[in-house]
Design a protein around this motif. Structure first.
Motif, PDB file in Angstrom:
ATOM      1  N   THR A  64      31.320   3.643  55.064  1.00 52.84           N
ATOM      2  CA  THR A  64      30.614   4.656  54.278  1.00 52.84           C
ATOM      3  C   THR A  64      29.185   4.866  54.769  1.00 52.84           C
ATOM      4  O   THR A  64      28.700   6.005  54.835  1.00 52.84           O
ATOM      5  N   THR A  68      27.470   8.267  56.471  1.00 50.78           N
ATOM      6  CA  THR A  68      26.269   8.862  55.893  1.00 50.78           C
ATOM      7  C   THR A  68      25.144   8.980  56.908  1.00 50.78           C
ATOM      8  O   THR A  68      24.483  10.021  57.011  1.00 50.78           O
ATOM      9  N   LEU A 175      31.204  13.678  55.951  1.00 49.26           N
ATOM     10  CA  LEU A 175      31.324  12.724  54.843  1.00 49.26           C
ATOM     11  C   LEU A 175      32.778  12.556  54.415  1.00 49.26           C
ATOM     12  O   LEU A 175      33.222  11.441  54.117  1.00 49.26           O
ATOM     13  N   GLY A 178      34.518  10.235  56.748  1.00 51.41           N
ATOM     14  CA  GLY A 178      34.184   8.843  56.481  1.00 51.41           C
ATOM     15  C   GLY A 178      34.901   8.298  55.264  1.00 51.41           C
ATOM     16  O   GLY A 178      35.390   7.155  55.269  1.00 51.41           O
ATOM     17  N   ILE A 179      34.992   9.105  54.208  1.00 50.67           N
ATOM     18  CA  ILE A 179      35.695   8.671  53.000  1.00 50.67           C
ATOM     19  C   ILE A 179      37.184   8.486  53.277  1.00 50.67           C
ATOM     20  O   ILE A 179      37.803   7.507  52.844  1.00 50.67           O
ATOM     21  N   THR A 182      37.771   5.333  55.212  1.00 49.19           N
ATOM     22  CA  THR A 182      37.617   4.174  54.338  1.00 49.19           C
ATOM     23  C   THR A 182      38.855   3.969  53.480  1.00 49.19           C
ATOM     24  O   THR A 182      39.345   2.836  53.330  1.00 49.19           O
TER      25      THR A 182
END
Length: 241
Positions: A64, A68, A175, A178-179, A182
């Motif tokens: 995360t 960012t 973003l 990235g989420i 994850t």
């Protein structure tokens, strides 16, 4: 190249990136200090570092925060409208993008160092203040191994996240990537699946949480080294605005 590095570092001073690099890595130390202060038992360093700090970072904070920071680095250029100026400089375009990747990698390594150092120092200070000093040898060696494995094993994620952040003037895309990464790595961890070992986010996580961590480090590093020239080739052909 030195001039490019200086320019990129100057940009960081006026952004929120440095705060993001410094503050979140203090979270494991804060949790450890609180745990020691509020529990009567005496913890071990294995519990504080091996079972708390490293898993917390590998499973959640690492992907995360990388997403960012990479997003913010891309938005620096887009929000200031400086692409038109940067891309007409005498240096080859690929040097500009490679410099950004190198700085992102250094920031990532710095976050790892701060995370493990804050965990160990907070545990030592809280332990001495409360009389509940963690048992076992202070895990500096384990901390160094964590920094090395995580920083090298995450190269592919670094490259992908920065590539997306620079290629598209939409911070949501970077973003969201990235989420998504994850969530996939957490799903793999929960289910214990062996079908997604090729996924960059899984490689990074397993580089410190798996018994064959060194193998995942090599895989993540190798994939990253393959992606870097592809990223440079693609970005230098784009009309970034």
């Amino acid at each position: 190249m030195i001039a490019l590095i200086d320019v990129e570092l100057r940009k960081l001073r006026g952004s929120l990136i440095l705060l993001l690099v410094v503050i979140p890595p203090l979270l494991p130390g804060a949790i450890i200090a609180l745990a020691i202060a509020t529990n009567e038992g005496i913890p071990s360093w294995e519990q504080l570092v091996g079972r708390l700090t490293i898993p917390l970072w590998a499973m959640f904070l690492n992907p995360t925060l990388l997403a960012t920071v990479a997003t913010l680095m891309g938005q620096i250029e887009y929000r200031s409208g400086s692409w038109s100026f940067m891309l007409v400089q005498p240096q080859p375009r690929w040097q500009l993008f490679l410099t950004k990747l190198g700085i992102l990698w250094l920031l990532h390594a710095l976050m790892l160092v701060l995370a493990i150092a804050s965990a160990i120092l907070a545990g030592s200070c809280a332990g001495h203040l409360t009389g509940r000093v963690p048992t076992g040898a202070t895990p500096w060696t384990e901390g160094i191994r964590f920094v090395a494995h995580m920083s090298l094993g995450s190269l592919a994620i670094l490259c992908i996240q920065l590539w997306v952040a620079l290629r598209w003037n939409n911070f949501v895309i970077s973003l969201a990537l990235g989420i998504a990464g994850t969530l996939v790595q957490l799903a793999v961890l929960i289910t214990g699946s062996d079908q997604a070992g090729w996924f960059p986010w899984v490689m990074a996580m397993r580089s410190v949480l798996s018994e064959n961590g060194a193998e995942n480090v090599r895989a993540g590093l190798a994939l990253g080294l393959v992606l870097v020239p592809v990223m440079l080739f693609d970005l230098q052909r784009r009309a970034l605005k």
